[in-house]
Design an enzyme around this catalytic site. Sequence first.
Site, short mmCIF file in Angstrom:
data_model
loop_
_atom_site.label_atom_id
_atom_site.label_comp_id
_atom_site.label_asym_id
_atom_site.label_seq_id
_atom_site.Cartn_x
_atom_site.Cartn_y
_atom_site.Cartn_z
N VAL A 1 86.33 46.80 10.19
CA VAL A 1 87.29 46.06 9.37
C VAL A 1 86.67 44.82 8.72
O VAL A 1 86.84 44.58 7.53
CB VAL A 1 88.55 45.69 10.20
N CYS B 1 88.92 32.06 9.10
CA CYS B 1 87.79 32.38 9.98
C CYS B 1 86.63 32.93 9.14
O CYS B 1 86.85 33.68 8.19
CB CYS B 1 88.19 33.47 10.97
N ARG C 1 94.03 27.47 16.85
CA ARG C 1 94.72 28.04 15.70
C ARG C 1 95.65 29.16 16.13
O ARG C 1 96.64 29.42 15.46
CB ARG C 1 93.70 28.65 14.71
N ARG D 1 93.41 30.94 5.78
CA ARG D 1 93.48 31.97 4.76
C ARG D 1 94.92 32.42 4.46
O ARG D 1 95.28 32.70 3.32
CB ARG D 1 92.66 33.17 5.25
N LYS E 1 101.60 34.96 15.94
CA LYS E 1 101.04 34.13 14.87
C LYS E 1 101.01 34.91 13.55
O LYS E 1 101.46 34.43 12.52
CB LYS E 1 99.62 33.69 15.23
N ASN E 2 100.49 36.13 13.61
CA ASN E 2 100.30 36.87 12.37
C ASN E 2 101.62 37.38 11.78
O ASN E 2 101.68 37.75 10.61
CB ASN E 2 99.34 38.04 12.58
N ASP F 1 91.10 42.32 16.00
CA ASP F 1 91.36 41.05 16.69
C ASP F 1 91.21 41.15 18.21
O ASP F 1 91.30 40.14 18.90
CB ASP F 1 92.77 40.55 16.35
N ARG G 1 86.06 38.29 3.00
CA ARG G 1 87.51 38.28 2.89
C ARG G 1 88.02 37.97 1.48
O ARG G 1 88.63 36.94 1.22
CB ARG G 1 88.11 37.31 3.91
N PRO G 2 87.78 38.89 0.56
CA PRO G 2 88.26 38.67 -0.81
C PRO G 2 89.78 38.79 -0.92
O PRO G 2 90.45 39.16 0.05
CB PRO G 2 87.56 39.78 -1.60
N ILE G 3 90.31 38.50 -2.12
CA ILE G 3 91.76 38.62 -2.36
C ILE G 3 92.05 39.56 -3.52
O ILE G 3 93.13 39.56 -4.09
CB ILE G 3 92.38 37.22 -2.64
N ASP G 4 91.02 40.38 -3.86
CA ASP G 4 91.16 41.25 -5.02
C ASP G 4 92.37 42.19 -4.92
O ASP G 4 93.03 42.48 -5.92
CB ASP G 4 89.86 42.06 -5.24
N LEU G 5 92.68 42.65 -3.71
CA LEU G 5 93.78 43.61 -3.57
C LEU G 5 95.14 42.94 -3.77
O LEU G 5 96.07 43.54 -4.30
CB LEU G 5 93.72 44.31 -2.22
C1 UD1 Z 1 95.07 39.85 8.95
C2 UD1 Z 1 95.22 39.03 10.20
C3 UD1 Z 1 93.90 38.97 10.97
C4 UD1 Z 1 93.39 40.39 11.23
C5 UD1 Z 1 93.33 41.20 9.94
C6 UD1 Z 1 92.99 42.66 10.18
C7 UD1 Z 1 96.93 37.44 9.57
C8 UD1 Z 1 97.29 36.04 9.26
N1 UD1 Z 1 95.64 37.70 9.84
O1 UD1 Z 1 94.11 39.18 8.13
O2 UD1 Z 1 94.13 38.30 12.21
O3 UD1 Z 1 92.09 40.31 11.78
O4 UD1 Z 1 94.62 41.16 9.29
O5 UD1 Z 1 93.86 43.24 11.06
O6 UD1 Z 1 97.77 38.31 9.61
N2 UD1 Z 1 90.13 42.91 1.90
C9 UD1 Z 1 89.65 43.14 0.63
N3 UD1 Z 1 90.37 42.66 -0.43
C10 UD1 Z 1 91.55 41.99 -0.27
C11 UD1 Z 1 92.02 41.77 1.04
C12 UD1 Z 1 91.27 42.25 2.11
O7 UD1 Z 1 88.59 43.74 0.45
O8 UD1 Z 1 92.16 41.60 -1.26
C13 UD1 Z 1 89.32 43.41 3.05
C14 UD1 Z 1 88.82 42.24 3.92
O9 UD1 Z 1 87.63 41.69 3.43
C15 UD1 Z 1 88.64 42.92 5.24
C16 UD1 Z 1 89.75 43.97 5.27
O10 UD1 Z 1 90.16 44.14 3.91
O11 UD1 Z 1 87.40 43.55 5.31
C17 UD1 Z 1 90.93 43.60 6.12
O12 UD1 Z 1 91.49 42.40 5.67
P1 UD1 Z 1 93.07 42.12 5.73
O13 UD1 Z 1 93.77 43.27 6.35
O14 UD1 Z 1 93.51 41.67 4.39
O15 UD1 Z 1 93.11 40.89 6.72
P2 UD1 Z 1 93.95 39.58 6.59
O16 UD1 Z 1 95.30 39.88 6.04
O17 UD1 Z 1 93.13 38.52 5.98
#
Ligand code: UD1
Length: 419
Positions: free
Chosen positions: A326, A116, A396, A92, A22-23, A304, A121-125
């Site tokens: 995480v 979930c 999902r 997401r 899936k991922n 996961d 789960r921000p998108i700042d990065l």
């Molecule tokens: C992906 C996986 C999810 C898995 C996660 C961690 C998919 C579709 N989903 O989610 O199943 O649990 O990786 O292995 O591939 N973060 C920030 N800023 C950002 C982005 C992330 O602070 O811009 C933080 C998140 O809040 C979290 C951590 O980074 O604490 C990890 O998130 P991330 O690796 O981005 O997970 P996803 O890509 O959402």
Amino acid sequence: MAYIVVKESKPLRGTVRISGSKNAVLPIIAATLLVDGVSVIKSVPDLRDVSVMSDLLRYLGAKVEYDGETLIVDAREIKDTEAPYNLVNKMRASFLVMGSLLSRFNTAKISMPGGCAIGTRPIDLHLKGFRAMGAEIVSDHGYVEAHAEKLSGSKIYLDFPSVGATENIMMAAVRAEGITTIENAAEEPEIVDLANFLNKMGAKVRGAGTNTIKITGVEKLEAVEHTVIPDRIEAGTYMVAAAMTKGDVFVDNVIIDHIKPVVAKLIEVGCTVEEHENGVRVIGTDKIMPTNIKTLPHPGFPTDMQSQFMAMLCMAEGKSTITETVFENRFMNVPELIRMGANIEINGKSAIVEGRDKLTGSEVMATDLRAGAALVISGLVAEGETIVKNIYHIERGYVDLVGKLSRLGAEICKVEESV
Ligand code: UD1
């Protein structure tokens, strides 16, 4: 609303075949938007998240066909670069279309993502990466808008090795002018699969699978065919189910390198794990020993798999500590496990799990995708009957969980409740 009924079952036995990841497939589907052509993706799991991503691409103007195995995306006539709330809030990973839209059309407007509820789960990065490549970003009324005359290569350091940010930045960078370097990049196998797909299309991505990824922008990409890697989390879930039920299961279609932490921890609790060319055989142990787990970015123990191991350690002979580093909100299933008789105490980022002989069947609620699967496999070893509600979370991310478990001997069924 449908629910799953699980009864205390005999040890699981037999072979289970793992579906495509899936991922891995979600970013790959997003990447098909990069080309003015027809991409063919094979081994695509039949999941709700895949259909949500397909619907999003259709909304943007792509033609998407799926026969349960192969997904064909014709992205020649994209009409829109705006992804609305009603599609993005379901998942997401929809936000991953931003990188490819920005790369191909220099503009994208995406609703803030859902998914979930396992943390903020921000998108700042993701945005930090786009900005560094020259995009102008405006966030307003729940939407993020990005524009760039021309993206240009840049050096981007991620404060955390975010999987989604690494993928989104990779997709944005493939056609940017010059070289983009992502430092402290995520190293997950799904990143490598995306890089392989992009490279087949003609991109120049080097270093995927390490913490430094270099992307040299190219002028042109072309549509290709690609087979998605097997789902390491689905595999890990069946491995834990085999261990919990003291069963003997061959988990087929697994890349061993992707599941090293799961294998190591199952051996630590006393299981026998045989590694074969295309899969693993897990033989349970009479006494599950306690262990300590700390979730980390790859190649550490995957977040996961945390809930499934927690479920298993509820039956261990002693005390285990599970530390979640995480996501900040990934112990939501603990109250549900406690309803089943588990002895778990939460202390900040750690959960202390005191094993006991038996769990008892109860009515519980899936709080997220993996937690839901963990409750289902707990039901296999709980006295009596367990009813798992809110199973849309499970659907999902698990292809036919009920069918696959029942073919291994589990007493399980799905009930469609008429409203
Ligand atoms: C992906 C996986 C999810 C898995 C996660 C961690 C998919 C579709 N989903 O989610 O199943 O649990 O990786 O292995 O591939 N973060 C920030 N800023 C950002 C982005 C992330 O602070 O811009 C933080 C998140 O809040 C979290 C951590 O980074 O604490 C990890 O998130 P991330 O690796 O981005 O997970 P996803 O890509 O959402």
